[in-house]
Design a protein around this motif. Structure first.
Motif, PDB file in Angstrom:
ATOM      1  N   ILE A   1      -7.050   8.935   3.616  1.00 25.21           N
ATOM      2  CA  ILE A   1      -6.614   9.156   2.231  1.00 25.21           C
ATOM      3  C   ILE A   1      -7.416  10.295   1.608  1.00 25.21           C
ATOM      4  O   ILE A   1      -6.875  11.163   0.934  1.00 25.21           O
ATOM      5  CB  ILE A   1      -6.758   7.861   1.410  1.00 25.21           C
ATOM      6  CG1 ILE A   1      -5.738   6.842   1.898  1.00 25.21           C
ATOM      7  CG2 ILE A   1      -6.558   8.120  -0.076  1.00 25.21           C
ATOM      8  CD1 ILE A   1      -5.965   5.439   1.393  1.00 25.21           C
TER       9      ILE A   1
ATOM     10  N   ASN B   1      -8.658  10.273 -10.834  1.00 23.64           N
ATOM     11  CA  ASN B   1      -8.674   9.791  -9.451  1.00 23.64           C
ATOM     12  C   ASN B   1     -10.068   9.521  -8.913  1.00 23.64           C
ATOM     13  O   ASN B   1     -10.225   9.160  -7.767  1.00 23.64           O
ATOM     14  CB  ASN B   1      -7.976  10.816  -8.547  1.00 23.64           C
ATOM     15  CG  ASN B   1      -8.643  12.162  -8.608  1.00 23.64           C
ATOM     16  OD1 ASN B   1      -9.034  12.610  -9.678  1.00 23.64           O
ATOM     17  ND2 ASN B   1      -8.796  12.813  -7.462  1.00 23.64           N
TER      18      ASN B   1
ATOM     19  N   LEU C   1     -13.586   6.429  -3.737  1.00 22.18           N
ATOM     20  CA  LEU C   1     -14.006   7.046  -2.473  1.00 22.18           C
ATOM     21  C   LEU C   1     -15.069   8.115  -2.697  1.00 22.18           C
ATOM     22  O   LEU C   1     -16.048   8.204  -1.963  1.00 22.18           O
ATOM     23  CB  LEU C   1     -12.799   7.704  -1.796  1.00 22.18           C
ATOM     24  CG  LEU C   1     -11.860   6.799  -1.003  1.00 22.18           C
ATOM     25  CD1 LEU C   1     -10.678   7.600  -0.489  1.00 22.18           C
ATOM     26  CD2 LEU C   1     -12.578   6.146   0.148  1.00 22.18           C
TER      27      LEU C   1
ATOM     28  N   LEU D   1       0.173   3.547  -2.860  1.00 25.41           N
ATOM     29  CA  LEU D   1      -1.218   3.965  -3.026  1.00 25.41           C
ATOM     30  C   LEU D   1      -1.374   5.481  -3.161  1.00 25.41           C
ATOM     31  O   LEU D   1      -2.002   5.972  -4.109  1.00 25.41           O
ATOM     32  CB  LEU D   1      -2.009   3.474  -1.803  1.00 25.41           C
ATOM     33  CG  LEU D   1      -3.468   3.186  -1.995  1.00 25.41           C
ATOM     34  CD1 LEU D   1      -3.660   2.148  -3.072  1.00 25.41           C
ATOM     35  CD2 LEU D   1      -4.070   2.703  -0.695  1.00 25.41           C
ATOM     36  N   TYR D   2      -0.789   6.176  -2.211  1.00 25.61           N
ATOM     37  CA  TYR D   2      -0.953   7.627  -2.198  1.00 25.61           C
ATOM     38  C   TYR D   2      -0.278   8.296  -3.403  1.00 25.61           C
ATOM     39  O   TYR D   2      -0.900   9.130  -4.078  1.00 25.61           O
ATOM     40  CB  TYR D   2      -0.448   8.181  -0.863  1.00 25.61           C
ATOM     41  CG  TYR D   2      -0.735   9.641  -0.668  1.00 25.61           C
ATOM     42  CD1 TYR D   2      -2.046  10.102  -0.623  1.00 25.61           C
ATOM     43  CD2 TYR D   2       0.299  10.548  -0.552  1.00 25.61           C
ATOM     44  CE1 TYR D   2      -2.306  11.440  -0.471  1.00 25.61           C
ATOM     45  CE2 TYR D   2       0.047  11.885  -0.386  1.00 25.61           C
ATOM     46  CZ  TYR D   2      -1.262  12.334  -0.345  1.00 25.61           C
ATOM     47  OH  TYR D   2      -1.522  13.663  -0.197  1.00 25.61           O
TER      48      TYR D   2
ATOM     49  N   SER E   1       0.811  -1.220   0.000  1.00 29.04           N
ATOM     50  CA  SER E   1       0.000   0.000   0.000  1.00 29.04           C
ATOM     51  C   SER E   1       0.848   1.276   0.000  1.00 29.04           C
ATOM     52  O   SER E   1       0.305   2.370  -0.033  1.00 29.04           O
ATOM     53  CB  SER E   1      -0.935  -0.011   1.201  1.00 29.04           C
ATOM     54  OG  SER E   1      -0.168  -0.118   2.380  1.00 29.04           O
TER      55      SER E   1
ATOM     56  N   VAL F   1      -9.877   3.178  -2.995  1.00 34.47           N
ATOM     57  CA  VAL F   1      -9.386   4.556  -2.904  1.00 34.47           C
ATOM     58  C   VAL F   1      -9.867   5.389  -4.092  1.00 34.47           C
ATOM     59  O   VAL F   1     -10.276   6.533  -3.931  1.00 34.47           O
ATOM     60  CB  VAL F   1      -7.844   4.538  -2.831  1.00 34.47           C
ATOM     61  CG1 VAL F   1      -7.268   5.924  -3.025  1.00 34.47           C
ATOM     62  CG2 VAL F   1      -7.396   3.972  -1.502  1.00 34.47           C
TER      63      VAL F   1
ATOM     64  N   GLU G   1      -8.986   4.401   7.127  1.00 34.32           N
ATOM     65  CA  GLU G   1      -8.052   4.588   6.013  1.00 34.32           C
ATOM     66  C   GLU G   1      -8.705   5.436   4.913  1.00 34.32           C
ATOM     67  O   GLU G   1      -8.067   6.287   4.313  1.00 34.32           O
ATOM     68  CB  GLU G   1      -7.624   3.245   5.418  1.00 34.32           C
ATOM     69  CG  GLU G   1      -6.651   2.465   6.270  1.00 34.32           C
ATOM     70  CD  GLU G   1      -7.349   1.557   7.259  1.00 34.32           C
ATOM     71  OE1 GLU G   1      -8.547   1.773   7.549  1.00 34.32           O
ATOM     72  OE2 GLU G   1      -6.700   0.627   7.762  1.00 34.32           O
ATOM     73  N   ALA G   2      -9.990   5.168   4.683  1.00 36.62           N
ATOM     74  CA  ALA G   2     -10.703   5.898   3.632  1.00 36.62           C
ATOM     75  C   ALA G   2     -10.705   7.400   3.935  1.00 36.62           C
ATOM     76  O   ALA G   2     -10.411   8.226   3.077  1.00 36.62           O
ATOM     77  CB  ALA G   2     -12.132   5.376   3.506  1.00 36.62           C
TER      78      ALA G   2
ATOM     79  N   LEU H   1      -2.393   7.787  -6.409  1.00 35.27           N
ATOM     80  CA  LEU H   1      -3.588   8.634  -6.369  1.00 35.27           C
ATOM     81  C   LEU H   1      -3.244  10.070  -6.773  1.00 35.27           C
ATOM     82  O   LEU H   1      -3.989  10.717  -7.514  1.00 35.27           O
ATOM     83  CB  LEU H   1      -4.187   8.605  -4.957  1.00 35.27           C
ATOM     84  CG  LEU H   1      -5.516   9.330  -4.764  1.00 35.27           C
ATOM     85  CD1 LEU H   1      -6.625   8.668  -5.560  1.00 35.27           C
ATOM     86  CD2 LEU H   1      -5.906   9.380  -3.301  1.00 35.27           C
TER      87      LEU H   1
END
Lengths: 287, 457
Positions: free
Chosen positions: B89, A143, A226, A130-131, A127, A223, B85-86, A134
């Protein structure tokens, strides 16, 4: 006893032994699946207090009804199919093309590049990426949708797939390429007209492996959706089932959801099973 | 076969591609902001799955009535396992919803990073904050003197008893002290002869140590682990109950295999009728009625006291916050405030209370309820005449080396040794770390004012 009779007994004994081993392996492989499937019919209480009993004392079909309703299966299955189909198609193309270039291409630094790529098989960043992913996707406004996931999964080359594809293409006799070259084919035309049509088994193998990964992909799609929860894939919905009840986890609903969600995976595997084995074994033996 | 496979792939691709064009595809059409025809979409994220049915109905009513008139549409989303976590982020990526549920220590970081807004920054926000005047706690609701979130409901702590097993063992008086708990556990376990046991632990879920033991015993000790008046850790105050639990383990009165049980499994064993006593929190009402239905005569009693004279302090209850405001709300502050008011309204909370979902923080919400909740045990859990809100402690800032207190207690219960020595060692180590790592200004932020002192009136 005649020689042929003795040979027959020996043959039968060998077959019997093979079957016995296969049956044991089958039981070890299938028991967890069977156990999970049966557990998906248990009540939450029975699940946690009677783990040693395989068959439920009472079959609770309502687990499936609740799971279907709560996980929004209809919408999320569509999202998962949508995402998986494009990822599978894209990854097949990138993996087979990469495999072809590494197998047949002649250019400076090929070996170095290949081994650098290969070494990444043993590094798992998980992970951590991940950021940054994104953030990159945000720059190009990808995104907030599954398209971001699809593009990342296609172009972040999967080393295992390239390794399998290269191994398989290496197993195709080079004489075929030579003949095509004599007929005037370019490097790309050889791939298009000669190599690609012979790659059915490796396409199936890469396809199944990729489909499995895409179908079970959790963190990245979560993610990227979201801001748009309606586009979440099925696995996110299934995992959310665990927290869909009161203060305790709803394991019963999550297991029922999992049981439903593996059906497409099984169907795909059954359809492409024959090619899957061909692709894996060709790559491993002659790669 | 090859042709068929190609055709199949082609057909699926065309189907997915085609439907995506008509059904919104992978693109985003609901990312907050305008929802079309002058309606503003305000996004609210939560992890409160248990209230979803009631909340969804309330949101639907708002969207169809008041919201429609004011040009607001609430998009309410409940996330599951990875909610924290959601949010994390989403806040970092600038994708956060206008409002989200918050209830963790990490919120301090969000305040520091300025990704959340004080409620007073919204028009009319101060009026809402003023409804909670004198009840907000630093580091829990306020930071730098400004309120960022408000309490919504409280969690209370009691003890749950399988009355049938007490009757079977011939025990007529339910335990009121920890020593009586130990004696009852021993008697019941002997009577059970391997079929059922007196007590249970769930050491695989460290939060059970805090929620089921340290918080409830605040009524006996006047603190959870941190003394907010003296600004020191005090684990040794918990020695009587820790000794009783160690005693039950040594008596073999605890359900076997407790070292490997988690919170769900320990509660499921109680619900299956194999355990006579278990600590409980008000959220367990739903667990024992819906998730693990306990089909026997179970009753809720007060947390056992250390002595026969009863618990000397007010009961500690946890205040759970509802919503915080992200900087996304700057685009639509008035409409975000409307939604915030809607979520915190006493009328909506009264509905939650009627359904037996929450014990409201504000007594005004209880007064508005048209009927009392009927869920078994709810009334007993809600009956806490003298209570104080659990005060925050500087756990994170203390940055203690070695085992954290929950793990130290888990190790003690797994391999019982000298309980007093273990608690004393925790006191020494934690207070040394507090002195070393926490500056006085930060520490003073945790000081409780005199009005909150915890002795019973």
């Amino acid at each position: 006893m005649t020689i042929s009779g003795s040979a027959r007994i020996q043959k039968n004994a060998t077959s019997g032994l093979i079957y016995a081993v296969l049956i044991v392996v089958f039981i070890f492989s299938m028991f967890p699946v069977f156990y999970t499937f049966m557990a998906s019919f248990k009540s939450n209480k029975e699940l946690l207090t009677a783990g040693n009993r395989v068959i439920p004392s009472q079959f609770v079909v309502d687990n499936y009804v609740q799971a279907w309703k709560l996980a929004n299966f209809k919408q999320y299955t569509y999202n998962s199919v949508f995402m998986s189909v494009f990822i599978v198609g894209g990854v097949i193309v990138t993996s087979v093309v990469c495999g072809y270039v590494f197998a047949r291409g002649q250019f400076r630094g090929k070996q170095f590049m290949y081994y650098m790529l290969l070494s990444s098989m043993f590094v798992s960043l998980g992970s951590l990426t991940l950021y940054p992913l994104l953030m990159i996707a945000k720059v190009v406004s990808l995104n907030r949708s599954l398209w971001g996931v699809i593009i990342i999964r296609i172009f972040a080359v999967n080393t295992t797939n390239v390794f399998i594809a290269r191994g398989y293409i290496e197993s195709i006799p080079r004489e075929i390429d030579e003949a095509a070259k004599v007929d005037g084919c370019s490097f790309f035309q050889i791939f298009r007209h000669v190599i690609a049509p012979l790659c059915t088994p490796v396409v199936a193998t890469v396809g199944i492996l990729t489909f499995r990964n895409a179908w079970n992909d959790y963190l990245l799609p979560m993610v990227f959706t979201l801001s748009n929860p309606k586009r979440m894939p099925l696995v996110v919905g299934v995992i959310n089932l665990k927290s869909s009840g009161e203060a305790a986890s709803s394991w019963n609903l999550m297991l029922a959801g999992t049981a439903i969600s593996v059906i497409p995976m099984i169907v795909i595997y059954i359809i492409f099973n024959r090619y899957f084995i061909d692709g894996l074994t060709s790559g491993s033996v002659k790669g | 076969m090859k042709k068929r496979v190609c055709l199949l792939l082609l057909a699926v691709s065309v189907l997915v591609w085609g439907t995506s064009l008509f059904a919104g595809g992978g693109g985003d059409k609901s990312s907050g902001g305008s929802a079309g025809s002058g309606v503003t979409k305000i996004r609210v994220w939560s992890d409160n799955a248990s209230e979803k049915t009631v909340r969804d109905a309330q949101v639907a009513r708002f969207n169809a009535g008041e919201g429609k008139a004011k040009g607001i549409e609430i998009e309410y989303t409940v996330y599951g396992t990875n909610f924290a976590e959601a949010i994390d982020i989403a806040l970092k990526a600038g994708e956060a919803p206008e409002l989200f549920r918050q209830d963790g220590k990490v919120f301090t970081n969000y305040v520091g990073a300025e990704v959340v807004l004080p409620l007073s920054d919204l028009p009319g926000g101060q009026a809402l904050v003023d409804k909670y005047k004198g009840q907000l706690i630093p580091n829990l609701h306020t930071w730098n003197g400004k309120a960022y979130t408000l309490p919504y409901n409280v969690t209370t702590y009691k003890f749950v008893i399988n009355k049938d097993l007490f009757d079977a063992a011939g025990i007529t008086k339910l335990p009121t002290t920890w020593e009586e708990v130990r004696q009852a556990a021993k008697t019941i376990t002997t009577k059970g002869a391997g079929q059922y046991y007196g007590f249970v632990l769930g050491l695989q879920s460290p939060w059970t140590i805090t929620t089921y033991f340290l918080f409830p015993n605040g009524a006996n000790t006047g603190l959870a682990v941190f003394d907010n008046e003296k600004l020191q850790y005090n684990f040794s105050a918990h020695l009587p109950w820790v000794s009783s639990v160690v005693g039950m383990i040594n008596d073999r009165s605890v359900f076997p295999g407790y070292e490997n049980l988690d919170a769900d499994q320990m509660r499921a064993q109680f619900a299956a009728g194999r355990v006579a006593m278990i600590p409980g929190a008000s959220f367990d009402v739903g667990v024992y009625t819906d998730q693990f239905p306990a089909n026997f005569n179970w009753v809720v009693i007060d947390v056992p006291a250390f002595t026969a004279s009863g618990a000397p302090y007010k009961a500690i209850v946890s205040a759970t916050n509802l919503l915080a405001v992200s900087t996304t709300a700057k685009k639509n502050p008035e409409k975000t405030m409307e939604v915030l008011n809607f979520f915190y309204s006493d009328e909506n909370m009264a509905e939650m209370y009627e359904a037996g979902l929450y014990i409201p923080f504000r007594s005004e919400a209880v007064a508005l309820a048209k009927k009392a909740p009927t869920a078994r045990g709810f009334a007993e859990f809600a009956d806490v005449p003298q209570k104080i809100i659990l005060l925050p402690s500087p756990d994170t800032e203390t940055a203690v080396e070695g085992l954290v207190y929950r793990d130290a207690l888990i190790r003690l219960f797994s391999r019982p040794t000298d309980a007093a020595a273990v608690l004393q060692e925790l006191d020494t180590r934690y207070n040394a770390a507090l002195k070393k790592n926490v500056d006085s200004a930060t520490l003073n932020g945790f000081k409780a004012d005199a009005a909150r002192v915890v002795r019973k009136e």
